[in-house]
Design an enzyme around this catalytic site. Sequence first.
Site, PDB file in Angstrom:
ATOM      1  N   VAL A  58      25.100  16.509 -33.754  1.00  0.00           N
ATOM      2  CA  VAL A  58      25.399  17.237 -34.934  1.00  0.00           C
ATOM      3  C   VAL A  58      24.391  17.790 -35.773  1.00  0.00           C
ATOM      4  CG1 VAL A  58      28.057  16.676 -34.924  1.00  0.00           C
ATOM      5  CG2 VAL A  58      26.034  15.412 -36.401  1.00  0.00           C
ATOM      6  N   TYR A 161      21.710   7.303 -47.772  1.00  0.00           N
ATOM      7  CA  TYR A 161      23.183   7.166 -47.430  1.00  0.00           C
ATOM      8  C   TYR A 161      23.867   7.899 -48.306  1.00  0.00           C
ATOM      9  CZ  TYR A 161      27.266   5.739 -45.181  1.00  0.00           C
ATOM     10  OH  TYR A 161      28.850   5.577 -44.718  1.00  0.00           O
TER      11      TYR A 161
HETATM   12  P1  NAP Z   1      30.778   4.612 -35.762  1.00  0.00           P
HETATM   13  O1  NAP Z   1      31.969   3.758 -35.259  1.00  0.00           O
HETATM   14  O2  NAP Z   1      29.547   4.323 -35.743  1.00  0.00           O
HETATM   15  O3  NAP Z   1      31.108   6.062 -35.354  1.00  0.00           O
HETATM   16  C1  NAP Z   1      30.196   7.228 -35.731  1.00  0.00           C
HETATM   17  C2  NAP Z   1      30.243   8.138 -34.592  1.00  0.00           C
HETATM   18  O4  NAP Z   1      29.297   9.262 -34.851  1.00  0.00           O
HETATM   19  C3  NAP Z   1      29.496   7.338 -33.266  1.00  0.00           C
HETATM   20  O5  NAP Z   1      30.113   7.448 -32.137  1.00  0.00           O
HETATM   21  C4  NAP Z   1      28.208   8.047 -33.170  1.00  0.00           C
HETATM   22  O6  NAP Z   1      27.648   7.873 -31.651  1.00  0.00           O
HETATM   23  C5  NAP Z   1      28.463   9.331 -33.749  1.00  0.00           C
HETATM   24  N1  NAP Z   1      27.120   9.843 -33.986  1.00  0.00           N
HETATM   25  C6  NAP Z   1      25.965   9.338 -34.727  1.00  0.00           C
HETATM   26  N2  NAP Z   1      25.076  10.350 -35.134  1.00  0.00           N
HETATM   27  C7  NAP Z   1      25.548  11.485 -34.277  1.00  0.00           C
HETATM   28  C8  NAP Z   1      24.810  12.632 -34.049  1.00  0.00           C
HETATM   29  N3  NAP Z   1      23.704  12.888 -34.573  1.00  0.00           N
HETATM   30  N4  NAP Z   1      25.580  13.651 -33.565  1.00  0.00           N
HETATM   31  C9  NAP Z   1      26.912  13.287 -32.887  1.00  0.00           C
HETATM   32  N5  NAP Z   1      27.550  12.114 -33.046  1.00  0.00           N
HETATM   33  C10 NAP Z   1      26.768  10.978 -33.631  1.00  0.00           C
HETATM   34  O7  NAP Z   1      31.125   4.700 -37.163  1.00  0.00           O
HETATM   35  P2  NAP Z   1      32.478   4.987 -38.188  1.00  0.00           P
HETATM   36  O8  NAP Z   1      32.603   3.790 -39.216  1.00  0.00           O
HETATM   37  O9  NAP Z   1      33.397   5.324 -37.499  1.00  0.00           O
HETATM   38  O10 NAP Z   1      31.781   6.261 -39.212  1.00  0.00           O
HETATM   39  C11 NAP Z   1      32.404   7.331 -39.232  1.00  0.00           C
HETATM   40  C12 NAP Z   1      32.200   8.101 -40.539  1.00  0.00           C
HETATM   41  O11 NAP Z   1      32.561   7.333 -41.712  1.00  0.00           O
HETATM   42  C13 NAP Z   1      30.628   8.072 -40.597  1.00  0.00           C
HETATM   43  O12 NAP Z   1      30.130   9.373 -41.301  1.00  0.00           O
HETATM   44  C14 NAP Z   1      30.422   7.078 -41.817  1.00  0.00           C
HETATM   45  O13 NAP Z   1      29.191   7.314 -42.436  1.00  0.00           O
HETATM   46  C15 NAP Z   1      31.605   7.106 -42.530  1.00  0.00           C
HETATM   47  N6  NAP Z   1      31.853   5.797 -43.150  1.00  0.00           N
HETATM   48  C16 NAP Z   1      32.286   4.751 -42.593  1.00  0.00           C
HETATM   49  C17 NAP Z   1      32.366   3.634 -43.247  1.00  0.00           C
HETATM   50  C18 NAP Z   1      32.983   2.216 -42.592  1.00  0.00           C
HETATM   51  O14 NAP Z   1      32.889   1.597 -43.342  1.00  0.00           O
HETATM   52  N7  NAP Z   1      32.904   2.263 -41.281  1.00  0.00           N
HETATM   53  C19 NAP Z   1      32.645   3.745 -44.765  1.00  0.00           C
HETATM   54  C20 NAP Z   1      32.454   5.012 -45.371  1.00  0.00           C
HETATM   55  C21 NAP Z   1      32.114   6.012 -44.622  1.00  0.00           C
HETATM   56  P3  NAP Z   1      26.689   6.746 -31.466  1.00  0.00           P
HETATM   57  O15 NAP Z   1      27.370   5.724 -31.195  1.00  0.00           O
HETATM   58  O16 NAP Z   1      26.214   7.443 -29.566  1.00  0.00           O
HETATM   59  O17 NAP Z   1      25.620   6.895 -32.247  1.00  0.00           O
END
Ligand code: NAP
Length: 255
Positions: A58, A161
């Site tokens: 992305v 972040y």
């Molecule tokens: P996750 O399980 O690591 O999922 C994130 C996904 O985004 C992964 O599949 C990753 O792919 C993909 N990704 C990373 N870089 C990318 C790129 N350049 N292009 C396309 N896809 C990409 O994390 P999550 O917790 O679900 O996070 C989802 C969102 O929520 C993120 O924006 C995160 O900052 C936000 N968030 C999460 C939390 C939390 O506690 N989990 C809290 C606040 C905000 P790869 O695995 O192949 O890298």
Amino acid sequence: MEISGQGALVTGGGSGLGAATARHLATLGAKVAVLDYDLETARTVAKEIGGVAVGADVGNSAEVERAMAEAISGLGGAPRITVNCAGIGLAARIVGRDGALSLDTFEKTIRVNLMGTYYVLSHAARAMMELPPVGDDDERGVIINTSSVAWQDGQLGQGAYAASKGAIASLSLPAAREFARAGIRVVAIAPGLFETAMTETLPEDVRATITANIPFPARLGHAQEYARLVESIVTNPFLNGTTIRLDAAVRLPQS
Ligand code: NAP
């Protein structure tokens, strides 16, 4: 907007919050394009829900343009629902203890989290503008971006972040104002701490400290709870131009 029968695009859909959202939207009757950096994880989720898998970084504008065209072709039209979940959570001090600067971490975080969200938002909105309006309010679509509580409570080491997530939160209102004439809404969700790949590597003592700091319920969030807020945003047309904290009342401490 009704979810059943709509096309949806979920970035980061191969894992965590994105995968739960892709599954939930499919359960509610949407046809979902699952976009992820890792095409294999996107394929796994897409296969499970009868959706379309798209691989793209992305943070690369040309790849997002190509991915949007693939999603439109696979869905048979532009998605009326776009959920931006792709993101990374790197941590680094601005000036390290050894004096090293974390410029690379900052640049990468802004590119993936902020530019990535902006590229997908831009292409999604342009494609939605070509769609006929639907429903009592003449809606064309909804774009949901993922911020973080670090937007307001950035901890030590979260400079990059928090800056990326703050910009995503700030984008909601001007984007909603700009797209209002087209009947497209923009809302951001600012999650607290959720149980996903991003948090599963945290050491037990760190998790315990985090959990002790969450008022109620005193646990990490379930990805399904994020997906249920996506459902609420899509189906409630009066939600627009804002950022919603989904955090069990947590306020992150300094570190
Ligand atoms: P996750 O399980 O690591 O999922 C994130 C996904 O985004 C992964 O599949 C990753 O792919 C993909 N990704 C990373 N870089 C990318 C790129 N350049 N292009 C396309 N896809 C990409 O994390 P999550 O917790 O679900 O996070 C989802 C969102 O929520 C993120 O924006 C995160 O900052 C936000 N968030 C999460 C939390 C939390 O506690 N989990 C809290 C606040 C905000 P790869 O695995 O192949 O890298």
